[in-house]
Write an enzyme that holds these catalytic residues in place. Sequence first.
Site, PDB file in Angstrom:
ATOM      1  N   SER A  27       0.776  -1.169  -0.095  1.00 57.53           N
ATOM      2  CA  SER A  27      -0.041  -0.028   0.023  1.00 57.53           C
ATOM      3  C   SER A  27       0.845   1.226  -0.100  1.00 57.53           C
ATOM      4  O   SER A  27       0.583   2.191  -0.789  1.00 57.53           O
ATOM      5  CB  SER A  27      -1.235   0.035   1.234  1.00 57.53           C
ATOM      6  N   THR A  28       2.058   1.248   0.558  1.00 57.21           N
ATOM      7  CA  THR A  28       2.710   2.434   0.529  1.00 57.21           C
ATOM      8  C   THR A  28       3.584   2.390  -0.543  1.00 57.21           C
ATOM      9  O   THR A  28       3.593   3.688  -1.198  1.00 57.21           O
ATOM     10  CB  THR A  28       3.982   2.454   1.768  1.00 57.21           C
ATOM     11  N   GLY A  44       8.270  -0.173   0.442  1.00 61.53           N
ATOM     12  CA  GLY A  44       7.739   0.076   2.063  1.00 61.53           C
ATOM     13  C   GLY A  44       8.420  -1.013   2.749  1.00 61.53           C
ATOM     14  O   GLY A  44       9.285  -2.016   2.345  1.00 61.53           O
ATOM     15  N   GLY A  72       7.667  -8.476   2.977  1.00 66.83           N
ATOM     16  CA  GLY A  72       7.045  -9.887   2.528  1.00 66.83           C
ATOM     17  C   GLY A  72       5.645 -10.052   2.986  1.00 66.83           C
ATOM     18  O   GLY A  72       4.949 -10.941   3.006  1.00 66.83           O
ATOM     19  N   GLY A  73       5.096  -9.026   3.884  1.00 70.04           N
ATOM     20  CA  GLY A  73       3.821  -8.914   4.315  1.00 70.04           C
ATOM     21  C   GLY A  73       2.656  -9.272   3.041  1.00 70.04           C
ATOM     22  O   GLY A  73       1.683  -9.897   3.039  1.00 70.04           O
ATOM     23  N   GLY A  74       3.059  -8.675   2.012  1.00 75.21           N
ATOM     24  CA  GLY A  74       2.388  -8.580   0.730  1.00 75.21           C
ATOM     25  C   GLY A  74       2.761  -9.938  -0.283  1.00 75.21           C
ATOM     26  O   GLY A  74       2.423 -10.225  -1.432  1.00 75.21           O
ATOM     27  N   GLU A  89      11.385  -8.641  -4.431  1.00 86.50           N
ATOM     28  CA  GLU A  89      11.716  -7.341  -3.853  1.00 86.50           C
ATOM     29  C   GLU A  89      13.123  -7.317  -3.732  1.00 86.50           C
ATOM     30  O   GLU A  89      13.794  -6.501  -3.887  1.00 86.50           O
ATOM     31  CB  GLU A  89      10.872  -7.290  -2.593  1.00 86.50           C
ATOM     32  N   LYS A 145       5.886   1.569  11.629  1.00 84.74           N
ATOM     33  CA  LYS A 145       6.744   0.475  11.102  1.00 84.74           C
ATOM     34  C   LYS A 145       8.029   0.485  12.005  1.00 84.74           C
ATOM     35  O   LYS A 145       8.803  -0.507  11.650  1.00 84.74           O
ATOM     36  CB  LYS A 145       7.027   0.441   9.501  1.00 84.74           C
TER      37      LYS A 145
HETATM   38  C1  5RP Z   1       5.343  -6.838   0.347  1.00 81.50           C
HETATM   39  C2  5RP Z   1       6.250  -5.837   1.280  1.00 81.50           C
HETATM   40  C3  5RP Z   1       5.696  -4.510   1.578  1.00 81.50           C
HETATM   41  O1  5RP Z   1       6.722  -3.678   1.492  1.00 81.50           O
HETATM   42  C4  5RP Z   1       5.230  -4.578   3.192  1.00 81.50           C
HETATM   43  O2  5RP Z   1       4.433  -5.689   3.338  1.00 81.50           O
HETATM   44  C5  5RP Z   1       4.625  -3.568   3.362  1.00 81.50           C
HETATM   45  O3  5RP Z   1       3.547  -2.929   2.969  1.00 81.50           O
HETATM   46  P1  5RP Z   1       2.567  -1.871   3.207  1.00 81.50           P
HETATM   47  O4  5RP Z   1       3.338  -0.744   2.652  1.00 81.50           O
HETATM   48  O5  5RP Z   1       1.157  -2.174   2.528  1.00 81.50           O
HETATM   49  O6  5RP Z   1       2.329  -1.681   4.885  1.00 81.50           O
HETATM   50  O7  5RP Z   1       7.013  -6.345   1.792  1.00 81.50           O
HETATM   51  O8  5RP Z   1       5.537  -8.134   0.310  1.00 81.50           O
END
Ligand code: 5RP
Length: 225
Positions: free
Chosen positions: A36-37, A88, A101-103, A109, A127
Amino acid sequence: MSINQDDLKRAVGQAAVDYIKPHLDDDSIIGVGTGSTANCFIDALAEVKHLFDGAVASSEASAERLKSHGIPVYELNNVPQLDFYIDGADEINARLEMIKGGGAALTREKIVAAVAKTFICVADESKQVDLLGNFPLPVEVIPMARSYVARELVKLGGDPVYREGIITDNGGEILDVYNLHIQSPSQLESDINQITGVITNGLFALRNANILLLGTQQGVKQITL
Ligand code: 5RP
């Protein structure tokens, strides 16, 4: 009145564009992260798309968003160098080491970040942490190795949980490892990568960020190592 998290993400996305803008020329190709960021960065980048050539994306989702703005997306294999990678983080410490890696885009990446000269992390203040590991560490695995890798991660002190229903852009699966209190991020990053069947893990310590643009209630702070 406090600034909400979405506005902080938009502020750091714009700040990253402002940071790289003086360095852009017709040949510039920008490494772009996921989440999202990173999406806020992509949206701000679209406003200056006449100043650079195109982008390399760390996920299919980011590639689609870039293309929807009319920004050309290149294959990394066809790009000799990247000056900047902007992404992000799920957690970032004072040494600008991160959990990402949350996404589920951690492997691409890490690859795009490895190529870039400068990694700019864009994050809101939620964060920032003293010790990495409160956020569960994502580990991408070859599917047939998932249970074996999980047993090895338990030996390293973690509690892995299978992220059910998620297949990454690379055909991998994700284990989210809880209860790691990560005192030596580089060492743990190497140790996990040594487990057979691991594609990569979400610690970005061996290649940390160079610059953090942190969205706070007092404005965007720039932290440079
Ligand atoms: C995706 C990531 C993102 O950078 C991380 O999860 C942060 O995400 P957001 O900006 O939505 O909080 O590593 O794999």
